[in-house]
Design a protein around this motif. Structure first.
Motif, PDB file in Angstrom:
ATOM      1  N   MET A   1       9.075  -1.402   1.770  1.00 10.04           N
ATOM      2  CA  MET A   1       9.078  -0.882   0.421  1.00 10.04           C
ATOM      3  C   MET A   1       7.783  -0.097   0.200  1.00 10.04           C
ATOM      4  SD  MET A   1       8.807  -2.836  -3.278  1.00 10.04           S
ATOM      5  CE  MET A   1       9.884  -4.112  -2.801  1.00 10.04           C
ATOM      6  N   ASP A   2       7.910   1.106  -0.318  1.00 10.60           N
ATOM      7  CA  ASP A   2       6.748   1.900  -0.697  1.00 10.60           C
ATOM      8  C   ASP A   2       6.319   1.518  -2.105  1.00 10.60           C
ATOM      9  OD1 ASP A   2       6.897   3.188   1.710  1.00 10.60           O
ATOM     10  OD2 ASP A   2       7.814   5.004   0.906  1.00 10.60           O
ATOM     11  N   LEU A   3       5.027   1.348  -2.291  1.00 16.75           N
ATOM     12  CA  LEU A   3       4.478   0.967  -3.585  1.00 16.75           C
ATOM     13  C   LEU A   3       3.665   2.101  -4.177  1.00 16.75           C
ATOM     14  CD1 LEU A   3       3.250  -2.589  -2.541  1.00 16.75           C
ATOM     15  CD2 LEU A   3       5.362  -2.005  -3.752  1.00 16.75           C
ATOM     16  N   ILE A   4       3.514   2.070  -5.502  1.00 13.06           N
ATOM     17  CA  ILE A   4       2.690   3.037  -6.228  1.00 13.06           C
ATOM     18  C   ILE A   4       1.701   2.257  -7.081  1.00 13.06           C
ATOM     19  CG2 ILE A   4       2.663   4.892  -7.937  1.00 13.06           C
ATOM     20  CD1 ILE A   4       5.591   5.475  -7.152  1.00 13.06           C
ATOM     21  N   ASP A   5       0.422   2.563  -6.935  1.00  9.98           N
ATOM     22  CA  ASP A   5      -0.605   1.979  -7.809  1.00  9.98           C
ATOM     23  C   ASP A   5      -0.652   2.851  -9.054  1.00  9.98           C
ATOM     24  OD1 ASP A   5      -3.027   1.416  -9.154  1.00  9.98           O
ATOM     25  OD2 ASP A   5      -3.931   0.668  -7.315  1.00  9.98           O
ATOM     26  N   ILE A   6      -0.351   2.270 -10.207  1.00  6.85           N
ATOM     27  CA  ILE A   6      -0.197   3.078 -11.426  1.00  6.85           C
ATOM     28  C   ILE A   6      -1.487   3.259 -12.215  1.00  6.85           C
ATOM     29  CG2 ILE A   6       2.240   2.515 -11.640  1.00  6.85           C
ATOM     30  CD1 ILE A   6       1.371   0.642 -14.000  1.00  6.85           C
ATOM     31  N   GLY A   7      -2.601   2.840 -11.689  1.00  9.13           N
ATOM     32  CA  GLY A   7      -3.834   3.068 -12.430  1.00  9.13           C
ATOM     33  C   GLY A   7      -5.083   2.644 -11.682  1.00  9.13           C
ATOM     34  N   ILE A   8      -5.631   3.559 -10.897  1.00 11.09           N
ATOM     35  CA  ILE A   8      -6.863   3.272 -10.168  1.00 11.09           C
ATOM     36  C   ILE A   8      -7.932   4.271 -10.600  1.00 11.09           C
ATOM     37  CG2 ILE A   8      -6.107   4.628  -8.167  1.00 11.09           C
ATOM     38  CD1 ILE A   8      -7.738   2.572  -6.454  1.00 11.09           C
ATOM     39  N   ASN A   9      -9.122   3.770 -10.830  1.00  9.32           N
ATOM     40  CA  ASN A   9     -10.222   4.611 -11.303  1.00  9.32           C
ATOM     41  C   ASN A   9     -11.050   5.087 -10.109  1.00  9.32           C
ATOM     42  OD1 ASN A   9     -12.096   5.906 -12.842  1.00  9.32           O
ATOM     43  ND2 ASN A   9     -12.910   4.090 -13.833  1.00  9.32           N
ATOM     44  N   LEU A  10     -10.416   5.812  -9.211  1.00  8.99           N
ATOM     45  CA  LEU A  10     -11.061   6.244  -7.974  1.00  8.99           C
ATOM     46  C   LEU A  10     -12.218   7.207  -8.174  1.00  8.99           C
ATOM     47  CD1 LEU A  10      -8.304   6.856  -5.270  1.00  8.99           C
ATOM     48  CD2 LEU A  10     -10.254   5.304  -5.145  1.00  8.99           C
ATOM     49  N   THR A  11     -12.363   7.771  -9.347  1.00  6.38           N
ATOM     50  CA  THR A  11     -13.488   8.687  -9.571  1.00  6.38           C
ATOM     51  C   THR A  11     -14.746   7.935  -9.999  1.00  6.38           C
ATOM     52  OG1 THR A  11     -12.801   9.088 -11.863  1.00  6.38           O
ATOM     53  CG2 THR A  11     -11.990  10.619 -10.170  1.00  6.38           C
ATOM     54  N   HIS A  12     -14.637   6.635 -10.233  1.00  6.66           N
ATOM     55  CA  HIS A  12     -15.807   5.847 -10.636  1.00  6.66           C
ATOM     56  C   HIS A  12     -16.827   5.819  -9.495  1.00  6.66           C
ATOM     57  CE1 HIS A  12     -18.217   2.320 -11.724  1.00  6.66           C
ATOM     58  NE2 HIS A  12     -17.931   2.699 -12.972  1.00  6.66           N
ATOM     59  N   GLU A  13     -18.077   5.808  -9.856  1.00  5.59           N
ATOM     60  CA  GLU A  13     -19.152   5.848  -8.856  1.00  5.59           C
ATOM     61  C   GLU A  13     -19.120   4.668  -7.881  1.00  5.59           C
ATOM     62  OE1 GLU A  13     -22.614   3.781 -11.599  1.00  5.59           O
ATOM     63  OE2 GLU A  13     -22.449   5.963 -11.567  1.00  5.59           O
ATOM     64  N   SER A  14     -18.516   3.573  -8.259  1.00 10.68           N
ATOM     65  CA  SER A  14     -18.447   2.422  -7.354  1.00 10.68           C
ATOM     66  C   SER A  14     -17.613   2.725  -6.105  1.00 10.68           C
ATOM     67  CB  SER A  14     -17.895   1.192  -8.075  1.00 10.68           C
ATOM     68  OG  SER A  14     -16.568   1.409  -8.504  1.00 10.68           O
ATOM     69  N   TYR A  15     -16.803   3.782  -6.154  1.00  5.80           N
ATOM     70  CA  TYR A  15     -16.007   4.183  -4.996  1.00  5.80           C
ATOM     71  C   TYR A  15     -16.659   5.287  -4.179  1.00  5.80           C
ATOM     72  CZ  TYR A  15     -12.012   1.572  -6.836  1.00  5.80           C
ATOM     73  OH  TYR A  15     -11.174   0.587  -7.279  1.00  5.80           O
ATOM     74  N   ASP A  16     -17.838   5.732  -4.569  1.00  2.00           N
ATOM     75  CA  ASP A  16     -18.463   6.866  -3.893  1.00  2.00           C
ATOM     76  C   ASP A  16     -18.661   6.636  -2.394  1.00  2.00           C
ATOM     77  OD1 ASP A  16     -18.517   8.317  -6.232  1.00  2.00           O
ATOM     78  OD2 ASP A  16     -20.681   8.096  -6.555  1.00  2.00           O
ATOM     79  N   SER A  17     -18.970   5.416  -2.003  1.00  2.00           N
ATOM     80  CA  SER A  17     -19.279   5.175  -0.592  1.00  2.00           C
ATOM     81  C   SER A  17     -18.046   4.903   0.268  1.00  2.00           C
ATOM     82  CB  SER A  17     -20.250   3.997  -0.464  1.00  2.00           C
ATOM     83  OG  SER A  17     -19.632   2.800  -0.910  1.00  2.00           O
ATOM     84  N   ASP A  18     -16.912   4.567  -0.361  1.00  2.00           N
ATOM     85  CA  ASP A  18     -15.747   4.204   0.454  1.00  2.00           C
ATOM     86  C   ASP A  18     -14.412   4.681  -0.102  1.00  2.00           C
ATOM     87  OD1 ASP A  18     -15.577   2.481  -1.713  1.00  2.00           O
ATOM     88  OD2 ASP A  18     -15.132   0.707  -0.512  1.00  2.00           O
ATOM     89  N   ARG A  19     -14.428   5.748  -0.884  1.00  2.00           N
ATOM     90  CA  ARG A  19     -13.213   6.254  -1.533  1.00  2.00           C
ATOM     91  C   ARG A  19     -12.093   6.509  -0.524  1.00  2.00           C
ATOM     92  NH1 ARG A  19     -15.721   9.597  -4.334  1.00  2.00           N
ATOM     93  NH2 ARG A  19     -15.789   8.320  -6.220  1.00  2.00           N
ATOM     94  N   GLU A  20     -12.411   7.207   0.553  1.00  2.00           N
ATOM     95  CA  GLU A  20     -11.382   7.532   1.557  1.00  2.00           C
ATOM     96  C   GLU A  20     -10.874   6.266   2.244  1.00  2.00           C
ATOM     97  OE1 GLU A  20      -9.929  10.484   1.857  1.00  2.00           O
ATOM     98  OE2 GLU A  20     -11.250  11.188   0.263  1.00  2.00           O
ATOM     99  N   ALA A  21     -11.751   5.306   2.464  1.00  2.00           N
ATOM    100  CA  ALA A  21     -11.337   4.041   3.085  1.00  2.00           C
ATOM    101  C   ALA A  21     -10.406   3.266   2.156  1.00  2.00           C
ATOM    102  CB  ALA A  21     -12.557   3.205   3.447  1.00  2.00           C
ATOM    103  N   VAL A  22     -10.664   3.315   0.859  1.00  2.00           N
ATOM    104  CA  VAL A  22      -9.790   2.645  -0.115  1.00  2.00           C
ATOM    105  C   VAL A  22      -8.391   3.250  -0.062  1.00  2.00           C
ATOM    106  CG1 VAL A  22      -9.376   2.295  -2.590  1.00  2.00           C
ATOM    107  CG2 VAL A  22     -11.653   1.897  -1.637  1.00  2.00           C
ATOM    108  N   ILE A  23      -8.313   4.564  -0.019  1.00  3.42           N
ATOM    109  CA  ILE A  23      -7.016   5.245   0.064  1.00  3.42           C
ATOM    110  C   ILE A  23      -6.301   4.858   1.355  1.00  3.42           C
ATOM    111  CG2 ILE A  23      -5.893   7.510   0.212  1.00  3.42           C
ATOM    112  CD1 ILE A  23      -8.287   8.563  -1.542  1.00  3.42           C
ATOM    113  N   ALA A  24      -7.046   4.818   2.453  1.00  2.59           N
ATOM    114  CA  ALA A  24      -6.449   4.452   3.750  1.00  2.59           C
ATOM    115  C   ALA A  24      -5.981   3.000   3.759  1.00  2.59           C
ATOM    116  CB  ALA A  24      -7.462   4.692   4.871  1.00  2.59           C
ATOM    117  N   ARG A  25      -6.772   2.089   3.186  1.00  2.00           N
ATOM    118  CA  ARG A  25      -6.364   0.678   3.140  1.00  2.00           C
ATOM    119  C   ARG A  25      -5.114   0.502   2.283  1.00  2.00           C
ATOM    120  NH1 ARG A  25     -11.958  -0.253   2.637  1.00  2.00           N
ATOM    121  NH2 ARG A  25     -11.749  -0.773   0.427  1.00  2.00           N
ATOM    122  N   ALA A  26      -5.046   1.235   1.192  1.00  4.11           N
ATOM    123  CA  ALA A  26      -3.859   1.158   0.336  1.00  4.11           C
ATOM    124  C   ALA A  26      -2.622   1.588   1.125  1.00  4.11           C
ATOM    125  CB  ALA A  26      -4.043   2.020  -0.907  1.00  4.11           C
TER     126      ALA A  26
END
Length: 69
Positions: free
Chosen positions: A1-26
């Motif tokens: 089953m494919d899932l959709i995250d309906i609300g992630i604040n990926l532009t927040h500075e807390s994701y600056d160091s691992d934004r691409e890794a978060v997308i890949a893990r998802a």
């Protein structure tokens, strides 16, 4: 089953160091699309820019939080 995250604040500075890794893990656990939230004019523009760099994976919302008194 494919899932959709309906609300992630990926532009927040807390994701600056691992934004691409978060997308890949998802993606690795079945989250195929993520909706990046925008809660201000600047945040909405940042969400749109980020979504534009990941066509078909990231999508953006545009909004403004209002304080009602």
């Amino acid at each position: 089953m494919d899932l959709i995250d309906i609300g992630i604040n990926l532009t927040h500075e807390s994701y600056d160091s691992d934004r691409e890794a978060v997308i890949a893990r998802a993606a690795a656990v079945g989250v195929k699309q993520l909706i990046v939230t925008g809660a201000s004019l600047a945040g909405s523009a940042a969400a749109n820019a980020l979504a534009a760099s990941h066509i078909g994976v990231l999508f953006a919302t545009a909004g403004v939080h209002l304080i009602m008194r």
